[in-house]
Design a protein around this motif. Structure first.
Motif, PDB file in Angstrom:
ATOM      1  N   GLY A 179      18.375 -11.599   7.956  1.00 27.12           N
ATOM      2  CA  GLY A 179      18.064 -11.124   6.612  1.00 27.12           C
ATOM      3  C   GLY A 179      16.796 -11.764   6.072  1.00 27.12           C
ATOM      4  O   GLY A 179      15.938 -11.095   5.493  1.00 27.12           O
ATOM      5  N   THR A 180      16.662 -13.061   6.277  1.00 28.44           N
ATOM      6  CA  THR A 180      15.456 -13.770   5.837  1.00 28.44           C
ATOM      7  C   THR A 180      14.231 -13.257   6.585  1.00 28.44           C
ATOM      8  O   THR A 180      13.172 -13.038   5.978  1.00 28.44           O
ATOM      9  CB  THR A 180      15.632 -15.284   6.036  1.00 28.44           C
ATOM     10  N   ALA A 181      14.372 -13.030   7.880  1.00 26.67           N
ATOM     11  CA  ALA A 181      13.249 -12.510   8.671  1.00 26.67           C
ATOM     12  C   ALA A 181      12.840 -11.121   8.186  1.00 26.67           C
ATOM     13  O   ALA A 181      11.646 -10.817   8.082  1.00 26.67           O
ATOM     14  CB  ALA A 181      13.626 -12.463  10.152  1.00 26.67           C
ATOM     15  N   GLY A 220       9.111  -7.567   5.215  1.00 26.28           N
ATOM     16  CA  GLY A 220       8.908  -6.679   4.079  1.00 26.28           C
ATOM     17  C   GLY A 220       7.791  -7.152   3.164  1.00 26.28           C
ATOM     18  O   GLY A 220       6.985  -6.356   2.687  1.00 26.28           O
ATOM     19  N   LYS A 221       7.742  -8.457   2.922  1.00 21.26           N
ATOM     20  CA  LYS A 221       6.675  -9.002   2.075  1.00 21.26           C
ATOM     21  C   LYS A 221       5.311  -8.761   2.709  1.00 21.26           C
ATOM     22  O   LYS A 221       4.349  -8.440   2.025  1.00 21.26           O
ATOM     23  CB  LYS A 221       6.893 -10.496   1.829  1.00 21.26           C
ATOM     24  N   ILE A 222       5.250  -8.919   4.033  1.00 22.91           N
ATOM     25  CA  ILE A 222       3.985  -8.693   4.739  1.00 22.91           C
ATOM     26  C   ILE A 222       3.589  -7.227   4.632  1.00 22.91           C
ATOM     27  O   ILE A 222       2.438  -6.907   4.300  1.00 22.91           O
ATOM     28  CB  ILE A 222       4.092  -9.140   6.207  1.00 22.91           C
ATOM     29  N   ASN A 223       4.518  -6.315   4.905  1.00 24.31           N
ATOM     30  CA  ASN A 223       4.208  -4.884   4.810  1.00 24.31           C
ATOM     31  C   ASN A 223       3.803  -4.496   3.392  1.00 24.31           C
ATOM     32  O   ASN A 223       2.878  -3.695   3.208  1.00 24.31           O
ATOM     33  CB  ASN A 223       5.400  -4.039   5.268  1.00 24.31           C
ATOM     34  N   GLU A 224       4.476  -5.050   2.410  1.00 29.39           N
ATOM     35  CA  GLU A 224       4.125  -4.741   1.019  1.00 29.39           C
ATOM     36  C   GLU A 224       2.700  -5.213   0.707  1.00 29.39           C
ATOM     37  O   GLU A 224       1.905  -4.475   0.126  1.00 29.39           O
ATOM     38  CB  GLU A 224       5.111  -5.412   0.072  1.00 29.39           C
ATOM     39  N   PRO A 248       0.418   3.405  -0.183  1.00 30.49           N
ATOM     40  CA  PRO A 248       1.693   3.332  -0.906  1.00 30.49           C
ATOM     41  C   PRO A 248       2.919   3.468  -0.001  1.00 30.49           C
ATOM     42  O   PRO A 248       3.961   2.888  -0.293  1.00 30.49           O
ATOM     43  CB  PRO A 248       1.632   4.478  -1.906  1.00 30.49           C
ATOM     44  N   GLN A 249       2.804   4.196   1.104  1.00 35.05           N
ATOM     45  CA  GLN A 249       3.949   4.337   2.010  1.00 35.05           C
ATOM     46  C   GLN A 249       4.310   3.002   2.655  1.00 35.05           C
ATOM     47  O   GLN A 249       5.478   2.649   2.766  1.00 35.05           O
ATOM     48  CB  GLN A 249       3.660   5.378   3.092  1.00 35.05           C
ATOM     49  N   ARG A 250       3.306   2.269   3.074  1.00 34.32           N
ATOM     50  CA  ARG A 250       3.570   0.964   3.692  1.00 34.32           C
ATOM     51  C   ARG A 250       4.081  -0.030   2.654  1.00 34.32           C
ATOM     52  O   ARG A 250       4.947  -0.847   2.949  1.00 34.32           O
ATOM     53  CB  ARG A 250       2.305   0.436   4.359  1.00 34.32           C
ATOM     54  N   GLU A 251       3.553   0.073   1.462  1.00 31.25           N
ATOM     55  CA  GLU A 251       4.023  -0.798   0.385  1.00 31.25           C
ATOM     56  C   GLU A 251       5.501  -0.517   0.092  1.00 31.25           C
ATOM     57  O   GLU A 251       6.309  -1.437  -0.058  1.00 31.25           O
ATOM     58  CB  GLU A 251       3.173  -0.574  -0.863  1.00 31.25           C
ATOM     59  N   LEU A 252       5.856   0.756   0.050  1.00 26.03           N
ATOM     60  CA  LEU A 252       7.253   1.140  -0.182  1.00 26.03           C
ATOM     61  C   LEU A 252       8.138   0.677   0.969  1.00 26.03           C
ATOM     62  O   LEU A 252       9.247   0.182   0.751  1.00 26.03           O
ATOM     63  CB  LEU A 252       7.361   2.656  -0.357  1.00 26.03           C
ATOM     64  N   LYS A 253       7.645   0.815   2.202  1.00 26.27           N
ATOM     65  CA  LYS A 253       8.401   0.343   3.369  1.00 26.27           C
ATOM     66  C   LYS A 253       8.697  -1.149   3.229  1.00 26.27           C
ATOM     67  O   LYS A 253       9.796  -1.614   3.526  1.00 26.27           O
ATOM     68  CB  LYS A 253       7.612   0.609   4.652  1.00 26.27           C
ATOM     69  N   GLY A 254       7.719  -1.890   2.747  1.00 25.17           N
ATOM     70  CA  GLY A 254       7.906  -3.321   2.535  1.00 25.17           C
ATOM     71  C   GLY A 254       8.965  -3.611   1.489  1.00 25.17           C
ATOM     72  O   GLY A 254       9.794  -4.511   1.653  1.00 25.17           O
TER      73      GLY A 254
END
Length: 62
Positions: free
Chosen positions: A8-10, A15-19, A28-34
Motif C-alpha cells: 500500500g505504501t509503495a 501514485g505521488k510520482i505519477n501525479e 491530466p490523465q497521468r495526474e488522475l492515474k496518480g
C-alpha cells in the motif's frame, strides 16, 4: 509490518510520482492515474493496519 502495509505504501509513492509527472507535463490523465493509485494505496495500507491491529489484539488475549 505486513505485506499489505508495504504494498500500500509503495502504491501511494508510485501514485505521488505519477501525479507529479502528470502535473509537470500537463497530462491530466497521468495526474488522475496518480490520484487513483494514491487512494488505492491508502486503502490497502489501511487494510494492512487493520490486519496488524487484529493480530496484536489476539496476541494480547492469549
Amino acid at each position: 509490518m505486513n505485506k499489505d502495509q508495504v504494498k500500500g505504501t509503495a502504491e501511494k509513492i508510485k501514485g505521488k510520482i505519477n501525479e507529479a509527472v502528470g502535473r509537470a507535463t500537463d497530462n491530466p490523465q497521468r495526474e488522475l492515474k496518480g490520484d487513483v493509485q494514491q487512494a488505492a494505496g491508502e486503502a490497502r495500507k489501511n487494510y494492512g493496519d487493520l490486519k496488524e491491529a487484529a493480530k496484536d489484539m489476539t496476541k494480547r488475549r492469549h
